[in-house]
Design a protein around this motif. Structure first.
Motif, PDB file in Angstrom:
ATOM      1  N   VAL A  67       0.808  -1.220   0.000  1.00  0.00           N
ATOM      2  CA  VAL A  67       0.000   0.000   0.000  1.00  0.00           C
ATOM      3  C   VAL A  67       0.838   1.265   0.000  1.00  0.00           C
ATOM      4  N   SER A  68       1.986   1.212   0.631  1.00  0.00           N
ATOM      5  CA  SER A  68       2.918   2.351   0.758  1.00  0.00           C
ATOM      6  C   SER A  68       2.240   3.647   1.209  1.00  0.00           C
ATOM      7  N   MET A  69       1.398   3.482   2.275  1.00  0.00           N
ATOM      8  CA  MET A  69       0.902   4.698   2.925  1.00  0.00           C
ATOM      9  C   MET A  69       2.024   5.271   3.783  1.00  0.00           C
ATOM     10  N   ILE A  70       2.780   4.339   4.376  1.00  0.00           N
ATOM     11  CA  ILE A  70       3.920   4.736   5.195  1.00  0.00           C
ATOM     12  C   ILE A  70       5.168   4.643   4.319  1.00  0.00           C
ATOM     13  N   PRO A  71       6.129   5.542   4.531  1.00  0.00           N
ATOM     14  CA  PRO A  71       7.371   5.475   3.727  1.00  0.00           C
ATOM     15  C   PRO A  71       8.003   4.091   3.782  1.00  0.00           C
ATOM     16  N   ARG A  72       8.491   3.582   2.655  1.00  0.00           N
ATOM     17  CA  ARG A  72       9.011   2.229   2.514  1.00  0.00           C
ATOM     18  C   ARG A  72      10.046   1.870   3.577  1.00  0.00           C
ATOM     19  N   SER A  73      10.976   2.803   3.807  1.00  0.00           N
ATOM     20  CA  SER A  73      12.082   2.501   4.724  1.00  0.00           C
ATOM     21  C   SER A  73      11.553   2.108   6.099  1.00  0.00           C
ATOM     22  N   HIS A  74      10.496   2.785   6.562  1.00  0.00           N
ATOM     23  CA  HIS A  74       9.919   2.466   7.869  1.00  0.00           C
ATOM     24  C   HIS A  74       9.282   1.088   7.854  1.00  0.00           C
ATOM     25  N   THR A  75       8.544   0.828   6.768  1.00  0.00           N
ATOM     26  CA  THR A  75       7.795  -0.443   6.714  1.00  0.00           C
ATOM     27  C   THR A  75       8.718  -1.641   6.797  1.00  0.00           C
ATOM     28  N   TRP A  76       9.888  -1.550   6.094  1.00  0.00           N
ATOM     29  CA  TRP A  76      10.822  -2.668   6.118  1.00  0.00           C
ATOM     30  C   TRP A  76      11.307  -2.961   7.533  1.00  0.00           C
ATOM     31  N   LEU A  77      11.372  -1.921   8.351  1.00  0.00           N
ATOM     32  CA  LEU A  77      11.915  -2.108   9.696  1.00  0.00           C
ATOM     33  C   LEU A  77      10.870  -2.546  10.714  1.00  0.00           C
ATOM     34  N   LEU A  78       9.612  -2.566  10.314  1.00  0.00           N
ATOM     35  CA  LEU A  78       8.541  -2.901  11.268  1.00  0.00           C
ATOM     36  C   LEU A  78       8.766  -4.212  12.019  1.00  0.00           C
ATOM     37  N   PRO A  79       9.172  -5.288  11.338  1.00  0.00           N
ATOM     38  CA  PRO A  79       9.389  -6.543  12.082  1.00  0.00           C
ATOM     39  C   PRO A  79      10.413  -6.372  13.193  1.00  0.00           C
ATOM     40  N   ILE A  80      11.454  -5.567  12.914  1.00  0.00           N
ATOM     41  CA  ILE A  80      12.488  -5.367  13.934  1.00  0.00           C
ATOM     42  C   ILE A  80      11.915  -4.598  15.113  1.00  0.00           C
ATOM     43  N   TYR A  81      11.132  -3.563  14.815  1.00  0.00           N
ATOM     44  CA  TYR A  81      10.483  -2.812  15.900  1.00  0.00           C
ATOM     45  C   TYR A  81       9.631  -3.748  16.744  1.00  0.00           C
ATOM     46  N   PHE A  82       8.904  -4.626  16.046  1.00  0.00           N
ATOM     47  CA  PHE A  82       8.005  -5.548  16.733  1.00  0.00           C
ATOM     48  C   PHE A  82       8.766  -6.454  17.677  1.00  0.00           C
ATOM     49  N   VAL A  83       9.835  -7.066  17.180  1.00  0.00           N
ATOM     50  CA  VAL A  83      10.609  -7.993  18.007  1.00  0.00           C
ATOM     51  C   VAL A  83      11.242  -7.262  19.185  1.00  0.00           C
TER      52      VAL A  83
END
Lengths: 243, 89
Positions: free
Chosen positions: B24-40
Motif C-alpha cells: 500500500v505504501s501509505m507509510i514510507p518504505r524505509s519504515h515499513t521494512w523495519l517494522l518486524p524489527i520494531y516488533f521484536v
C-alpha cells in the motif's frame, strides 16, 4: 438434596511421595490431621525405599492415626515422581486426589482453601500459586527470584497456560481428570508438573488457583544450576510443539 | 488445535499484514521494512519489563517461616508423646 448428599461423600486421597523424609513425614501427617478435621481423607505415602527409616515412622504413625487413614504403598527404589503418583492413585479410594511435597514447603493449612475453591467453582483442578497476592515464598535469593520470574514470563508468553504458577506441585485434582492427564505425560522432574497443567489446560479442564506460601526446605538448599535451566528451556519448547 | 499451530497462524497473519503495508505504501518504505524489527524489539522490552515488575512485586512471606517453626514444635511434642520417632539423626 442429591447435591448435598454428593458433596458429603467427597473423599480426598492425599498422595505424598517420599524419599528420606523420616522427620518431615510425621510433621506433615500431624498437620494434615490438624487442618482437615471435618474432611474425609486418606494419606497415601509412596516411599521409594528410603534408607533412613521413613517407612518405620509411617508404621508408627499408622498406630496413632489408623491404618485406614494412612496407607503405606512403598516401592523398592527411586522410580520417579510421575510413576509415584500413578502408583498412589491405584490405591486411592477418594474421588479427589491431592498431590503435595513431603518436605513442608507445602503447608497442609492451605488444603481447606483448595477444597473450598473446588466446591465453589466445580473446578476439575485447583492449583496452588506462589506468585499472587496472598501467596509468596521465603528463603529465596534474588537470583532465584529472577530466574523464576524470567522462566515464568517466558513460559507465559510462549504457552499461554492459563495459570500463574506452572511448576508448582501443590494441587488438587478430580481423580478422573488426573488419570486422564497423567496417561498423556512423558516428561520428568518439574517439567512434568508443567506438562500436566498445560495438557489439562489444552484439554479444556476447569482450572482454578489459590494462593499458597512456599517456605523453602529448612535443611539444605535447592540448587538451580545451568543444567536445570537448559532442561527447563527444552521442556518449554517441547510443550510448545507437542501440546 | 495444537498450540504451535495457533502461534504460527498468528505469525502468518502478522506477516500478511506487513506484506500488505509494503504494497500500500501509505507509510514510507524505509519504515515499513523495519517494522518486524520494531516488533521484536518491543516484544523483548515488554518481556524485560514484565520480569522487572514481577521481581519488584515478588510476594514474600517471612512470617510464614516463623509459623512453620511453631508448627514443627507443636507436631514434635504431640508425636513424641504417642511413640512416633521424631529425631533427625
Amino acid at each position: 438434596m442429591d447435591e448435598q448428599h454428593q458433596k458429603d461423600k467427597d473423599k480426598y486421597s492425599i498422595i505424598v511421595p517420599t524419599y528420606n523424609e523420616r522427620l518431615n513425614i510425621g510433621l506433615i501427617v500431624y498437620l494434615l490431621f490438624k487442618h482437615l478435621r471435618d474432611v474425609d481423607f486418606e494419606i497415601i505415602v509412596v516411599d521409594d525405599g528410603s534408607p533412613d527409616g521413613t517407612q518405620d515412622v509411617v508404621k508408627q504413625l499408622q498406630k496413632v492415626y489408623g491404618e485406614d487413614r494412612i496407607l503405606l504403598r512403598a516401592r523398592p527404589r527411586k522410580l520417579g515422581l510421575g510413576t509415584a503418583y500413578i502408583h498412589g492413585m491405584k490405591h486411592a479410594s477418594g474421588n479427589f486426589v491431592v498431590i503435595m511435597d513431603a518436605d513442608l514447603s507445602h503447608h497442609p493449612k492451605y488444603l481447606p482453601s483448595f477444597i473450598r475453591k473446588q466446591k465453589e467453582t466445580g473446578a476439575d483442578i485447583v492449583t496452588g500459586t506462589r506468585y499472587v497476592k496472598g501467596g509468596g515464598v521465603h528463603g529465596w535469593t534474588l537470583m532465584r527470584k529472577l530466574t523464576s520470574r524470567g522462566a515464568n514470563v517466558l513460559a507465559q508468553t510462549l504457552l499461554w497456560p492459563g495459570v500463574s504458577d506452572l511448576t508448582g506441585s501443590f494441587r488438587l485434582y478430580r481423580k478422573s481428570a488426573l488419570e486422564d492427564i497423567i496417561s498423556r505425560c512423558v516428561t520428568k522432574g518439574y517439567v512434568f508438573q508443567m506438562e500436566m497443567i498445560v495438557r489439562a489446560s489444552r484439554k479444556g479442564y476447569h482450572i482454578e488457583e489459590v494462593p499458597i506460601t512456599f517456605v523453602d526446605r529448612v535443611y539444605g538448599s535447592s540448587k538451580l544450576g545451568g543444567s536445570e535451566i537448559v532442561q527447563y528451556l527444552k521442556g518449554v519448547v517441547y510443550l510448545l510443539v507437542t501440546t | 488445535m495444537k498450540h504451535i499451530v495457533k502461534i504460527l497462524t498468528m505469525i502468518m497473519a502478522i506477516t500478511a499484514l506487513w506484506a500488505g503495508l509494503l504494497q500500500v505504501s501509505m507509510i514510507p518504505r524505509s519504515h515499513t521494512w523495519l517494522l518486524p524489527i520494531y516488533f521484536v524489539v518491543s516484544l523483548g522490552c515488554y518481556g524485560l519489563l514484565m520480569v522487572g515488575v514481577g521481581l519488584m512485586n515478588f510476594p514474600t512471606c517471612p512470617q510464614e517461616a516463623l509459623l512453620l517453626q511453631k508448627d514443627i514444635v507443636e507436631a514434635k511434642e504431640y508425636l513424641m508423646q504417642r511413640g512416633v520417632n521424631v529425631s533427625t539423626i
